[in-house]
Scaffold this active site. Structure first.
Site, PDB file in Angstrom:
ATOM      1  N   ASN A 166       1.076   5.307  -1.691  1.00  0.00           N
ATOM      2  CA  ASN A 166       1.016   6.470  -0.804  1.00  0.00           C
ATOM      3  C   ASN A 166       2.288   7.299  -0.842  1.00  0.00           C
ATOM      4  O   ASN A 166       2.241   8.537  -0.791  1.00  0.00           O
ATOM      5  CB  ASN A 166       0.756   6.027   0.637  1.00  0.00           C
ATOM      6  N   LYS A 206       0.830  -1.203   0.000  1.00  0.00           N
ATOM      7  CA  LYS A 206       0.000   0.000   0.000  1.00  0.00           C
ATOM      8  C   LYS A 206       0.869   1.259   0.000  1.00  0.00           C
ATOM      9  O   LYS A 206       0.535   2.261  -0.653  1.00  0.00           O
ATOM     10  CB  LYS A 206      -0.937   0.006   1.200  1.00  0.00           C
TER      11      LYS A 206
END
Length: 325
Positions: free
Chosen positions: A208, A204
């Site tokens: 980001n 993830k």
């Protein structure tokens, strides 16, 4: 099972509503019009999977709740060091804290094993200020793959995804993780217990660490960043450097830069959470997303020139936003 959600915004209220459906004793901590609406009408969830309303206890006084089995943190990571007054009244000896945060968590090296075991990441836990409030031994990691937004006070719009991966810092499959996972699944969510949760964290984080600061600097959407050739090249470099840091720390996330970019492009004209915070004049959550990885690169002797450059520029932006707030 008694659960308190500290910071019951879009994600926190959604999780609380699901756990209520599972029969858990749920308490939401919020403030302002959102709190007033939840008190009067409950949490209304609007979802392509079916709308529902959860009538749960909502308050701004954690001392009225008392000790719980699980604290689910829906706060931004840059609020953790100051969250003691909200969390401390909820704790007993066995209380677990489930932190639904992006980026590198304050507990990253707790139970890690190897040469960095127990090391503090100063960018996310400066001087141990977060660990003092949230001891790492209480922590259960959580990587959120669900997208939600507050459509109005007390109203959560569920956009997509239901996965909340959780895991212990020490790689164990613990009874407390299994209990929480079972309640989440009973409430209609996916909640796998991962022995190697750090791999999920890095997967993830690849998005980001690149899209979030670049979007704040350019005001661009996900699609615009992917389609602009020079910007896409910068993002590719940032992702590649982050992967090298992960590998140097013994973590090998099962994803390629190309696959991560393709997934981001499919999202379309979405504004990242960092860009949304910038537009609202809120502090930017970049320490855990970018500065922490630059720090980890220094620890592990991995050159990250692109990450360092973007970190330097976006840090100036973030300081300006904080000063104006």
């Amino acid at each position: 099972m008694k659960v308190a959600v500290v910071g019951a915004g879009a994600i926190g209220a959604y999780v609380g509503a699901a756990l209520d459906r599972a029969g858990a004793d749920v308490h939401l901590i919020a403030r302002g019009p959102h709190l007033a609406a939840m008190r009067e009408h409950g949490v209304r969830v609007l979802s392509p999977r079916g709308d529902f309303t959860a009538r749960v206890h909502a308050t701004d006084r954690p001392e009225d709740i008392g000790p719980v089995d699980y604290v689910f943190l829906g706060l931004k990571a840059n609020s953790y060091a100051a969250c003691g007054p909200l969390v401390t009244p909820l704790l007993k000896d066995s209380t677990a804290v489930i932190a639904a945060q992006n980026g590198i968590p304050w507990w990253y090296f707790h139970g890690h094993g190897g040469p960095y075991d127990g090391r503090r990441v100063e960018s996310v836990d400066p001087g141990g200020s977060v660990s003092a409030v949230l001891p790492p031994e209480r922590a259960i990691g959580c990587v959120v793959y669900a997208a939600t937004e507050l459509e109005g006070p007390g109203v959560v719009r569920h956009l997509e995804g239901t996965r909340f991966s959780i895991g212990e810092p020490d790689h164990s499959i613990s009874p407390r993780c299994l209990e929480f996972s079972d309640a989440m699944r009973t409430g209609g969510l996916k909640c796998p217990v991962e022995a190697e949760l750090r791999e999920d964290i890095w997967i993830k984080l690849l998005g980001n660490i690149s899209f979030n600061p670049i979007s704040a600097l350019t005001r661009a959407t996900m699609r615009e960043m992917c389609l602009h050739r020079s910007t896409r090249e910068v993002i590719e470099l940032m992702m590649s450097e982050a992967l090298r840091v992960a590998e140097a720390l013994g973590c090998r996330p099962d994803i390629s830069v190309e696959r991560r970019l393709a997934g981001a492009e499919r999202v379309g004209d979405h504004r990242t959470s960092t860009l949304q915070d910038l537009e609202k004049g809120k502090p930017l959550e970049l320490d855990v997303l970018l500065a922490a990885v630059v720090e980890l690169a220094a620890i592990s002797d991995v050159p990250v020139p692109t990450l360092r450059t973007v970190d330097a520029i976006s840090d100036l932006l973030a300081r300006g936003v904080t000063a104006a707030a």
